[in-house]
Motif scaffolding. Sequence first.
Motif, PDB file in Angstrom:
ATOM      1  N   TYR A   1      -1.595   9.088   2.295  1.00 60.79           N
ATOM      2  CA  TYR A   1      -2.745   8.201   2.181  1.00 60.79           C
ATOM      3  C   TYR A   1      -3.065   7.452   3.446  1.00 60.79           C
TER       4      TYR A   1
ATOM      5  N   LEU B   1       8.496 -13.922  -4.818  1.00 60.93           N
ATOM      6  CA  LEU B   1       7.915 -13.752  -3.490  1.00 60.93           C
ATOM      7  C   LEU B   1       6.771 -14.718  -3.270  1.00 60.93           C
TER       8      LEU B   1
ATOM      9  N   TYR C   1       9.999 -10.665  -9.808  1.00 62.80           N
ATOM     10  CA  TYR C   1      10.169 -10.485  -8.376  1.00 62.80           C
ATOM     11  C   TYR C   1       8.925 -10.903  -7.619  1.00 62.80           C
ATOM     12  N   GLU C   2       7.791 -10.467  -8.139  1.00 67.77           N
ATOM     13  CA  GLU C   2       6.539 -10.831  -7.477  1.00 67.77           C
ATOM     14  C   GLU C   2       6.352 -12.341  -7.503  1.00 67.77           C
TER      15      GLU C   2
ATOM     16  N   ASP D   1       5.527  -4.830   2.141  1.00 67.38           N
ATOM     17  CA  ASP D   1       5.244  -5.983   1.292  1.00 67.38           C
ATOM     18  C   ASP D   1       4.890  -5.570  -0.123  1.00 67.38           C
ATOM     19  N   GLU D   2       5.240  -4.379  -0.471  1.00 69.71           N
ATOM     20  CA  GLU D   2       4.910  -3.911  -1.803  1.00 69.71           C
ATOM     21  C   GLU D   2       6.078  -4.180  -2.730  1.00 69.71           C
ATOM     22  N   ASN D   3       5.786  -4.434  -3.964  1.00 76.24           N
ATOM     23  CA  ASN D   3       6.810  -4.754  -4.946  1.00 76.24           C
ATOM     24  C   ASN D   3       7.484  -3.479  -5.412  1.00 76.24           C
TER      25      ASN D   3
ATOM     26  N   ARG E   1       0.018 -11.356  -6.448  1.00 76.16           N
ATOM     27  CA  ARG E   1      -0.018 -11.075  -5.027  1.00 76.16           C
ATOM     28  C   ARG E   1      -1.222 -11.725  -4.374  1.00 76.16           C
TER      29      ARG E   1
ATOM     30  N   MET F   1       0.841  -1.178   0.000  1.00 79.46           N
ATOM     31  CA  MET F   1       0.000   0.000   0.000  1.00 79.46           C
ATOM     32  C   MET F   1       0.881   1.233   0.000  1.00 79.46           C
TER      33      MET F   1
ATOM     34  N   ARG G   1      -0.637 -15.237  -3.856  1.00 78.71           N
ATOM     35  CA  ARG G   1       0.227 -15.446  -2.712  1.00 78.71           C
ATOM     36  C   ARG G   1      -0.563 -15.530  -1.429  1.00 78.71           C
TER      37      ARG G   1
ATOM     38  N   VAL H   1       0.894  -8.463 -11.730  1.00 71.99           N
ATOM     39  CA  VAL H   1       1.472  -8.382 -10.392  1.00 71.99           C
ATOM     40  C   VAL H   1       0.397  -8.513  -9.322  1.00 71.99           C
TER      41      VAL H   1
ATOM     42  N   ARG I   1     -11.601  -0.797   4.091  1.00 75.65           N
ATOM     43  CA  ARG I   1     -10.416  -0.493   4.883  1.00 75.65           C
ATOM     44  C   ARG I   1     -10.759   0.369   6.078  1.00 75.65           C
TER      45      ARG I   1
ATOM     46  N   ARG J   1     -11.916   1.108  -0.295  1.00 72.86           N
ATOM     47  CA  ARG J   1     -11.596   2.114   0.711  1.00 72.86           C
ATOM     48  C   ARG J   1     -12.539   2.016   1.892  1.00 72.86           C
TER      49      ARG J   1
END
Lengths: 100, 874
Positions: A20, B293, B289-290, A67-69, B250, A1, B253, B246, B165, B162
């Motif tokens: 943010y 991981l 890369y992702e 944990d963001e790429n 994720r 994030m 994952r 990506v 969250r 949002r």
Amino acid sequence: MIRFFLLVNKQGQTRFSRYYTEFPVPPEEREVMEAEISRRCLKRGEQQDIQNRRYASLFFLIGFEEDENEFAILEFVQAFVETLNTYFDNVVSRMQIDLI
Amino acid sequence: MPYYRLKDLIKAIRACKTAADERAVIQKESAAIRTSFREDNNESRYANVAKLLYIHMLSYPAHFGQIECLKLVASSRFADKRLGYLGIMLLLDENQEVLTLVTNSLKNDMNHSNMYIVGLALCTLGNISSPEMARDLCAEVEKLLGSSNTYIRKKAALCAMRIVRKVPELQENFLSRAKGLLSDRNHGVLLAGVTLITELCSQNTEALQTFRKAVPLLVKHLKSLVSAGYAPEHDVTGITDPFLQVKILRLLRILGKGDVEASETMNDILAQVATSTESSKNVGNAILYETVLTIMEIQSESGLRVLAINILGKFLTNRDNNIRYVALTTLNKTVTIDMNAVQRHRNIILDCLRDGDISIRRRALELSFALINESNVRVLTRELLAFLEIADNEFKQGMTTKICIAAERFAPNKRWHIDTVLRVLKLAGNYVREEILSNFIRLIAQTTELNAYTVQKLYAALREDISQESLTLAGLWAIGEYGDILISGGSFEEEELVKEVTENEVAELIETILAGPYANQVIREYALTALMKLTARFADPNVIRRVRAIIEQYNASIEVEIQQRAVEYENLFQFDAIRPSVLDRMPIPEVKEETNRPTYDEDTTIKPRARTHDLLDLDSDEPIVSTPGQPSIVNTGRKEIDLLADIFGETSINTSAPARTTTAATPIPNTKDDIMNLFNTVQPTVPTTSAPLNNLGLDSLGLGGLNTSGSGGQPFVPTQPFTTMQADILQATPVQQMLVPTDINNMFPINQAVAQSGIYVAFDKDGFNMSLQPAKDTNNPNILNINVIFKNTGVGAVVENLLLKVAIPKTQKLQMEAPSSTTITPGGTATQLVRIANPQKTNIRLRLRLSYETATGVKVDEMMEFSDFPQELW
């Protein structure tokens, strides 16, 4: 994030900032913090969880969670600049005069 | 003259040369804007708000524009709405009351026919909604999630994310819709949907289960992205929609973590992505890369893991510093899981040690240390020592410690070990920690067979260089201890020349050290002691005289320690008979224990208590019994105290000191009495935490959950409270001790409800009687069941709408059942059960509020306090 997004010029002045998340820092201290972060990035020293891209004289700083790429963030910045470019015509050349 | 357009304002600000100038311009403009707002001019409002927003961006105050933004939103022009919403998002935050005025506009705009306006509203809601607003408008958002318009669906999904969250409780509303989003064809909607699901899963594990079923669908999407041809709409330098790839990776994952089935489904696609993505550009690297991981976190098969580590290895060879840094960091995390695969890349990692960038060097160093094992210890240590020579000073201390630890753990033989440590001392002696030095000295002492070798090498090293403090100290010690071996061994090799060492030379060396610029107090101390020892090792009287002279010099040293040593050693010369034995070789220190075992010196004293407990542990629900003697006593001590506090409601326990450290300092004066008052919970003056544990002891007599006073136990064991329950042999005697003055009989009714069935009148007025009949619960002694009896004795009419409210102190919990009836005829009764949980055994004080009406229209509403329960009921 993504946590925050800063645009800084070569002298270290913040040109634009957007946060943010709830930053535990009151507004006055934000300037100090921004100065600190931009100083670190301008020195090209260690960059923990902050990605930095430079376009002409403008630095894009993005702080993100662990944990963001990192590479994805860089791509994102590139996409963002390209979008601005197409929308506002020639942003890149304008950035020479530090106009957003 | 105010600047009419935003562009003019910007030009004017740019033209300012000084900050003061800029401030002046902005202030003037702000004033003009404020006046214009007051005039409420519709046409200019747009331009004014735009200027105001710019001023806000430069961090000048702009709060007076908030209402104007609201007015703009209310307008029907699209441009107005857009600017208004933008202003709202920038100028307001969720704490402002003004925000609620926006709610209505938001609701209307979300139902607007123009999709862009709907989008604006959704965007604003997502950005700054307060929890209340979110709750109000959640239904609208949900509806829009099902809209047929892709633009709206996308925006709605983002808004939903949002909201989730911010207000996690609203998640359930979106779960069903979210799944539908995954089948969408539009990439934007898909992206937003995946993000929403990621957020839902990270907050809620049940959602995780639901979405695991979607894994095959995600795999299918990923596959089509990877194997698709050129798609101009989503292409980024040859790769189709990397952002979506990506995100899907994720999400996979998160879904695959810990779940074998889901991970298996993903194996193929992960392998495919890993092999087919080209890594020449940053984009490809991002995806790789992702993938790495993801592979690392799910339950992947070993072949896949090796693939991942190979990718990381390839990253390491990349010229871009960023990539190497990321690769090293990730390898650091994975090396603990899978060391063997990483070993293959050892050489590259060692190369990174010499990289120009310091952060890369640091990471590579960490990684190298993690890689050391028995087979490669020699090679790696050699490399690390070479690196130590050129390393920055900040690394040196860490490195010396780690090298020495690694050497200790993996040394193939002693001689190599000593050599390595010696080399470390030579290279970085000033950065070596004390423990390392003392370990080394211990090592020397233990390897008696190599004493000659060691002392010779140390001597040689010192001859060359006395600037490294640790080296000097180690050398001095060794020379002092084994000086005779040094002399008699006679020769040592220095640069292929065999040299003889004479006693004189040795003395000279030490003298040089003492006189040199690097000598500090510690070195001097060591040197003096070494010299003294040498007098017992050497034979040449000249040398001994010389040594003695040196020592004499320090008789008057300013440093007290030195002076003391010098004088004492001097004096020792007068006791020639015992001098040699005094200065004899030190005994070899024993092998150091690797692990730290805590010392339990209280073990012995605990035992009687513990045994007692076990003997009479009739209570199976004693929570503490389960753990057999464990090392982490202190922690469990704390926990046990808490548990005990719970059981016995000992309010005096709130200190954090584990009980074992307190000896029951205060012998309880009221012994006999308290024994008789076993059913009382009165603990008046027990300040130490030992009390509750003594309770436990008493408890072990089978008193179960009785809230007895611990004082019963105290006279028996005046000291140690105990914590662990060592399953130990039961013995009769301790029990006897425990039982000494007591009335066992008194203690026994225990688990039965102490049926104190008294009836207490709480309220009696105007012919209405309310009384309480308390009784302790049979199953749980912390709970008090109160039967409330309402009697209509003389109200004269039917009592209706009977309502009882009870309030209790914070430390207790209340549960009320429904009354048998809310109407009572004259002469009748009604009952209601009230249960109070009182784990902390505090005073039960009830505040009761009774209200009823009579058929004749009389309304009664009374409040009263009741705290007359006897203490045994608490």
